[in-house]
Design an enzyme around this catalytic site. Structure first.
Site, PDB file in Angstrom:
ATOM      1  N   ASP A 108      -2.812  20.077  -5.117  1.00  0.00           N
ATOM      2  CA  ASP A 108      -3.177  18.769  -4.551  1.00  0.00           C
ATOM      3  C   ASP A 108      -4.175  19.016  -3.426  1.00  0.00           C
ATOM      4  O   ASP A 108      -4.618  20.151  -3.219  1.00  0.00           O
ATOM      5  CB  ASP A 108      -1.925  18.014  -4.058  1.00  0.00           C
ATOM      6  CG  ASP A 108      -2.078  16.507  -4.210  1.00  0.00           C
ATOM      7  OD1 ASP A 108      -3.028  15.954  -3.622  1.00  0.00           O
ATOM      8  OD2 ASP A 108      -1.262  15.885  -4.910  1.00  0.00           O
ATOM      9  N   HIS A 143      -7.220  14.395  -6.416  1.00  0.00           N
ATOM     10  CA  HIS A 143      -6.256  15.244  -5.701  1.00  0.00           C
ATOM     11  C   HIS A 143      -6.659  16.723  -5.734  1.00  0.00           C
ATOM     12  O   HIS A 143      -5.800  17.600  -5.816  1.00  0.00           O
ATOM     13  CB  HIS A 143      -4.856  15.085  -6.306  1.00  0.00           C
ATOM     14  CG  HIS A 143      -4.213  13.771  -5.993  1.00  0.00           C
ATOM     15  ND1 HIS A 143      -3.590  13.508  -4.801  1.00  0.00           N
ATOM     16  CD2 HIS A 143      -4.106  12.631  -6.730  1.00  0.00           C
ATOM     17  CE1 HIS A 143      -3.116  12.258  -4.813  1.00  0.00           C
ATOM     18  NE2 HIS A 143      -3.417  11.696  -5.969  1.00  0.00           N
ATOM     19  N   GLU A 183      -4.796   8.532  -9.499  1.00  0.00           N
ATOM     20  CA  GLU A 183      -5.432   8.166  -8.229  1.00  0.00           C
ATOM     21  C   GLU A 183      -6.784   8.849  -7.999  1.00  0.00           C
ATOM     22  O   GLU A 183      -7.036   9.389  -6.926  1.00  0.00           O
ATOM     23  CB  GLU A 183      -4.488   8.500  -7.061  1.00  0.00           C
ATOM     24  CG  GLU A 183      -3.167   7.761  -7.149  1.00  0.00           C
ATOM     25  CD  GLU A 183      -2.254   8.018  -5.953  1.00  0.00           C
ATOM     26  OE1 GLU A 183      -1.593   7.084  -5.521  1.00  0.00           O
ATOM     27  OE2 GLU A 183      -2.202   9.179  -5.467  1.00  0.00           O
TER      28      GLU A 183
HETATM   29  C1  ACM Z   1       1.556   9.433  -8.244  1.00  0.00           C
HETATM   30  O1  ACM Z   1       2.548   9.038  -7.609  1.00  0.00           O
HETATM   31  N1  ACM Z   1       0.352   9.420  -7.683  1.00  0.00           N
HETATM   32  C2  ACM Z   1       1.663   9.913  -9.597  1.00  0.00           C
END
Ligand code: ACM
Length: 635
Positions: free
Chosen positions: A202, A276, A353
């Site tokens: 991440d 991420h 995201e």
């Molecule tokens: C997530 O909670 N962004 C998968």
């Protein structure tokens, strides 16, 4: 006087009955069928565990013997010996009435027999058997008391509802060592979880050694150290050394995988791309669409989360560039090594995201859209995801991703992990794809589990009672495509293993039951009773849990324009709530809540605590009146 008291105590302890010594039957997750028998079985101090000629089961028998010995007994394991009275016998059978991963456990006054068709069934049966013993069996230390291990007579037939019973652990936002991950596995298997999803990468750290890309861990695994609230932490200062973090070497990964496999747990690795990805980009900046210098984020505000369903956007470009062929060469290397390390059939490629505000401005993306005939950025991301799938499939693995991978068109063979509710999972199943359910509304165990006045702050709440309503099979879905579900523990705000445990338990109990037990067995009050029994087991095991179910639920509304109405309730039955407005600490002699309250003029705060049988059960909760006003929408 003293002497007579001593004798009285002695007599009382002498007359403790077997019924009192035995734990009330409180199995989590609730078995398919549990029929209480008459009487009890007392394990002799020198009992024998009889194991079949099977190395896996023999190892389980040895572990069980160690657990039952605890410094007071001498339990031995014998292979295939003739059935002896007063023993525990483990049997591998060929019995079609026992389902996959299922078992049959019988405790009578003369002994215990546990039958299954496969070692996994014996393993799950042993977890149930251990829960029938008094909670002290979970103690890490030897038991020094003059006690006996007593089991209630019972017959249990059991098998899981779903084959995918997972917990996700984010080891990127905070790194947890191999020993800590093993400890987490030890805890989860007690509740029959069989999958640990490791979120390995991440913005805050890359946690797996990739030998062909050494900078991923030389650079990407380390950040400057900050403590506080995620999203508000300060950026690295010029010249500040990145000393906080860590990573798993490939030997570490093999060790975790083996440890998990020995306990019937699969490890699902996640490499979260194309969003991420700041840690990877800090190591290899050329993977970004946006030239610049990058750092591994310590939890600073590098992204904007506007809330209210609006799209967030990056202040720093934390995405891999889908228009750069080097990115695909990079991912080929990563997935080659990941596929070799993890025997599980799936690799998770994230996909959630992804901020696209930098892509929008990138000429190479515009050119790629023309060349590949991609109409919008959803299709750009879908193009990227489909190429990820090709790489992953070429390594002999199946791909799974967060439900954003539906946007712009799902890759041909992909499975979907539904997190923004279950609608993504429903849509994926409608398209014929496999699905794992982990919706925020029931399964996000990074959320607070009680009132913000007393819980470590997170932006949302998921109480135990709500988690207990999780059903991975919504109406109308093709059940054959729903593999199961999982709870997700993101660790932006989880700095240590004590808090990791606090966030996982007891909500992990609720998720375990949703995934293992028949739906028609769901019973909140009985589950709450069993949960409390298991709190004692967790205390014995020195595992932290959240006592949030004992705290009041506070609902605030307004009457007219300036009057606050406070409604108090409790998640579980049988608690009384006592309160004060005068700044002193309430106890059971203070006013007991019975109807909605208004605030006395000039009061500064309400203090509340719950009691049961004259004992405090909850924590002292304090909410300033100014905060209540804010909640009620009063200026
Ligand atoms: C997530 O909670 N962004 C998968």
């Amino acid at each position: 006087m003293k002497k007579s008291l001593f004798v009285a105590v002695l007599l009382v302890s002498f007359f403790i009955t077997d019924a009192q010594r035995a734990a009330a039957i409180s199995v989590i997750p609730q078995p398919v069928s549990l029929v209480k028998g008459a009487g009890y079985f007392t394990l002799p101090a020198s009992a024998v565990i009889i194991a079949p000629k099977n190395e896996e089961v023999k190892k389980m028998a040895t572990d069980l013997a160690a657990k039952l010995s605890k410094g007071i007994n001498k339990i031995t394991v014998k292979e295939g010996a003739a059935v002896q009275p007063k023993s525990i016998i483990l049997l591998l059978v060929n019995d079609k009435s026992i389902r996959k991963d299922g078992y049959r456990l019988k405790v009578t006054t003369t002994g215990v027999s546990l039958s299954a068709n496969e070692p996994s069934g014996i393993f799950y049966g042993i977890q149930t058997l251990l829960q029938l013993f008094p909670g002290l069996i979970e103690s890490k230390a030897d038991v020094m008391m003059d006690d006996k291990w007593i089991l209630p007579a019972v017959t249990i037939e059991d098998h899981p509802r779903f084959g995918w019973r997972g917990l996700m652990l984010d080891v990127s936002r905070h790194f947890f060592t191999v020993a800590q991950v093993k400890d987490y596995i030890d805890q989860m298997v007690k509740y029959k979880f069989n999958l640990l999803h490791l979120h390995l990468t991440d913005d805050q750290g890359w946690r797996i050694q990739i030998k062909s890309l050494p900078k991923l861990t030389e650079v990407g695994a380390w950040r400057v150290e900050r403590t506080g609230t995620f999203g508000t932490l300060s950026k690295p200062q010029p010249g500040e050394a990145a000393t906080y973090g860590g990573f798993y070497t490939q030997e570490d990964i093999k060790e975790i995988v083996k440890y998990a496999a020995d306990r019937f747990v699969n490890i699902l690795p996640e490499i979260d791309v194309p969003g991420h990805s700041l840690a990877a980009i800090a190591a290899y900046p050329e993977l970004s669409c946006t030239p610049g210098e990058y750092y591994v984020s310590p939890g600073d505000r590098f992204m904007v989360w506007p809330g209210g369903g609006q799209h967030f956007y990056g202040l720093i470009d934390n995405t891999l560039c889908p228009a750069n062929e080097k990115v695909y060469e990079f991912m080929e290397k990563v997935f080659t090594e990941v596929a070799q390390l993890f025997p599980f059939e799936y690799i998770h490629m994230g996909g959630d995201e992804t901020a696209r505000n930098f892509w929008e401005k990138t000429d190479a993306i515009k050119a790629m859209m023309q060349k590949e005939n991609l109409k919008n950025l959803d299709e750009v991301q879908s193009y990227f995801v489909k190429r990820m799938e090709k790489i992953i499939n070429s390594k002999g693995k199946k791909m799974i991703g967060w439900d954003e991978i539906l946007d712009g068109g799902l890759a041909p063979n992909a499975a979907v992990m539904s997190w923004r509710g279950m609608k993504g999972g429903i849509e994926a199943a409608r398209q014929g794809h496999e699905v794992v359910m982990s919706p925020t509304d029931f399964a996000y165990i990074d959320y607070m589990q009680g009132d913000a006045a007393i819980e470590p702050p997170v932006y949302a709440t998921l109480r135990l009672k709500k988690a207990y309503q999780f059903d991975p099979l919504p109406e109308g879905i093709d059940a054959s495509l729903v593999k199961g579900g999982q709870a997700n523990l993101w660790t932006e705000q989880v700095y240590n293993t004590r808090h990791l445990q606090y966030m996982t338990w007891p909500r992990g109990f609720a998720i375990a039951e949703a995934l293992w037990s028949p739906k028609e067995k769901r019973d909140w009050n009985d589950f709450a009773r069993r949960t409390e029994q298991h709190f004692a087991r967790l205390r014995a095991a020195e595992v932290k849990y959240a006592p949030s179910i004992y705290d009041p639920i506070v609902e605030v509304s307004k009457k007219d324009t300036a009057t606050i109405i406070i409604k108090l309730s409790t998640e579980i039955e049988g608690l009384s709530i006592h309160y004060s407005f005068d700044n002193s600490f309430p106890d059971q002699y203070y006013p007991k809540y019975s109807m909605p309250l208004t605030v006395p003029k000039d009061a500064a705060a309400i203090k509340m605590i719950t009691y049961r049988d004259n004992e405090p059960t909850g924590r002292m909760m304090v909410i300033p009146i100014a905060e209540l006003k804010k909640r009620a929408g009063i200026k």
